[in-house]
Design an enzyme around this catalytic site. Structure first.
Site, PDB file in Angstrom:
ATOM      1  N   SER A 273       0.785  -1.237   0.000  1.00 23.63           N
ATOM      2  CA  SER A 273       0.000   0.000   0.000  1.00 23.63           C
ATOM      3  C   SER A 273       0.815   1.284   0.000  1.00 23.63           C
ATOM      4  O   SER A 273       0.241   2.370  -0.132  1.00 23.63           O
ATOM      5  CB  SER A 273      -0.946   0.011   1.205  1.00 23.63           C
TER       6      SER A 273
ATOM      7  N   ASN B  34      -9.200  -0.312  -0.525  1.00 21.43           N
ATOM      8  CA  ASN B  34      -8.330  -0.384  -1.691  1.00 21.43           C
ATOM      9  C   ASN B  34      -9.044   0.029  -2.972  1.00 21.43           C
ATOM     10  O   ASN B  34      -8.404   0.475  -3.928  1.00 21.43           O
ATOM     11  CB  ASN B  34      -7.774  -1.804  -1.828  1.00 21.43           C
TER      12      ASN B  34
END
Length: 387
Positions: free
Chosen positions: A96, A204
């Site tokens: 991430s 996400n």
């Protein structure tokens, strides 16, 4: 659950994959101590890295850069089968942390007048965000970047889990390509988490959509824009957006995951995987030196004008992340000694990474575990900046 564990679970960036199963007893392979520090000393950081290996992480690599210079350290093993130690100059998947790169590109486009963060998602992706109370006509680009959109996290979709994340599925799908459009379709099959702007939840899908906006505005793949706008200007030679290529460039270690709820079972080599299932939320590869260079340059205003950097650093409460607030693709946290650091966590199956820097960009730390079930990343950060 400890705060550090909650933070890691909440800031997971991508997907799970698999390969060859290894006996759990292989974790008992001897670990070499972290390498000696440079003049300025980083003994507490070395001890925290060694402690992560003792707790079960296969190995750790990291680099710190401050006014005294650069220190690199490594400990533990990079290959459980051969016992080969980790090396401080390795490439690894950053999960991430990819989100900070994507947010930077979107903010650059705003600075160039190509878009506004107050634009609605539907302005650029008409009709894409629809279903189960999702409505792109009421979600701004800013809300995507700071996770206040309410858009469901596609990685929590039951079909996605069955297809890509369950143990048996890993062996069948680890090389499969998953498009950004597919990410959004998985998300739209579920109810939104909340009305846009009324709460905070990490998703996400927000960054799959952000990547799609970059492609719509520029006419280029989001990875190409990251290369052109960030990687090449900063000469980040170890950093890449691999697309469907499942390999990690050398030098690198093997990466390991349990692929189970419990950390007691066997480990699996998950080094090779098609990270398109992580997309704009977590598909990139880098090393510790490049991550330090990137975050230092970002916080020092080398990549964004003052207005856009101020927007990036405007934070909202991140519920469930004690001591942290979330900006636009970047998080701020106050450490126990009062030092504030900015950066991002990165988790993708087999790898756990962190990259943080002080607000002035003068003291940076980036490191990686080549296993995703053990090791206290917050302890390493605390040791470097407070130890």
């Amino acid at each position: 659950m400890r705060a550090s564990r909650r933070l890691r679970l909440a800031l997971v960036g991508a997907v799970a994959l698999t390969a060859t199963s290894l006996a759990a007893t292989a974790l008992a392979a001897p670990a070499a101590p972290a390498s000696a520090p440079a003049a300025g000393g980083h003994s507490a950081t070395r001890e925290a890295m060694d402690a992560a290996v003792k707790s079960g992480a296969p190995g750790v690599v990291g680099q710190a850069k401050d006014i005294y210079g650069t220190w690199k350290g490594s400990t533990g093993v990079g290959d459980l089968r051969t016992g080969r130690p980790r090396s401080a100059d390795e490439h690894f998947r950053i999960g991430s942390i990819t989100k900070t790169f994507v947010a930077t590109v979107l903010l650059q486009l705003e600075a160039e007048g190509e878009l506004s963060l107050d634009d609605k998602v539907d302005t650029w992706l008409p009709g894409v965000v629809r279903g189960n109370l999702h409505d792109g006509r009421h979600i701004t680009l800013r809300q995507l970047l700071n996770h206040t959109s309410g858009v469901f996290n596609y990685r929590d979709d039951s079909e996605f889990v069955r297809t890509y994340m369950l143990k048996d599925a890993f062996f069948k799908t680890r090389y499969d390509t998953v498009t950004l459009d597919q990410h959004v379709k998985y998300a739209m099959a579920n109810k939104r988490d909340f009305a846009p702007g009324t709460s905070w939840k990490y998703s996400n899908t927000n960054y799959s959509l952000a990547a799609m906006v970059i492609e719509k505005v520029t006419g280029n793949a989001y990875g190409d824009e990251i290369r052109r706008r960030v990687i090449e200007p900063l000469r980040l030679h170890a950093t890449s957006v691999p697309g469907a290529d499942p390999r990690v460039p050398r030098p690198s270690s093997r990466a390991y995951a349990k692929l189970a709820e419990s950390a007691d079972g066997p480990s699996h080599d998950v080094t090779e995987l098609n990270a398109t299932r992580a997309g704009g939320g977590g598909d990139m590869i880098s090393d510790a030196a490049d991550l330090n260079r990137f975050f230092s340059a970002l916080l020092r205003g080398k990549l964004l004008p003052k207005e856009q950097l101020a927007e990036m650093r405007t934070t909202v409460e991140a519920k469930g992340l004690p001591g942290a607030r979330y900006g636009l693709g970047i998080a701020a946290r106050e450490l126990s000694c009062g030092v504030e650091v900015w950066g991002h966590h990165g988790g993708i199956t087999g790898w756990t990474s962190e990259a943080v820097t002080t607000a002035d960009g003068r003291h940076s730390l980036a490191f990686n575990f080549n296993g995703d079930w053990s090791g206290d990343s917050d302890a390493v950060i605390e040791a470097e900046f407070c130890g």
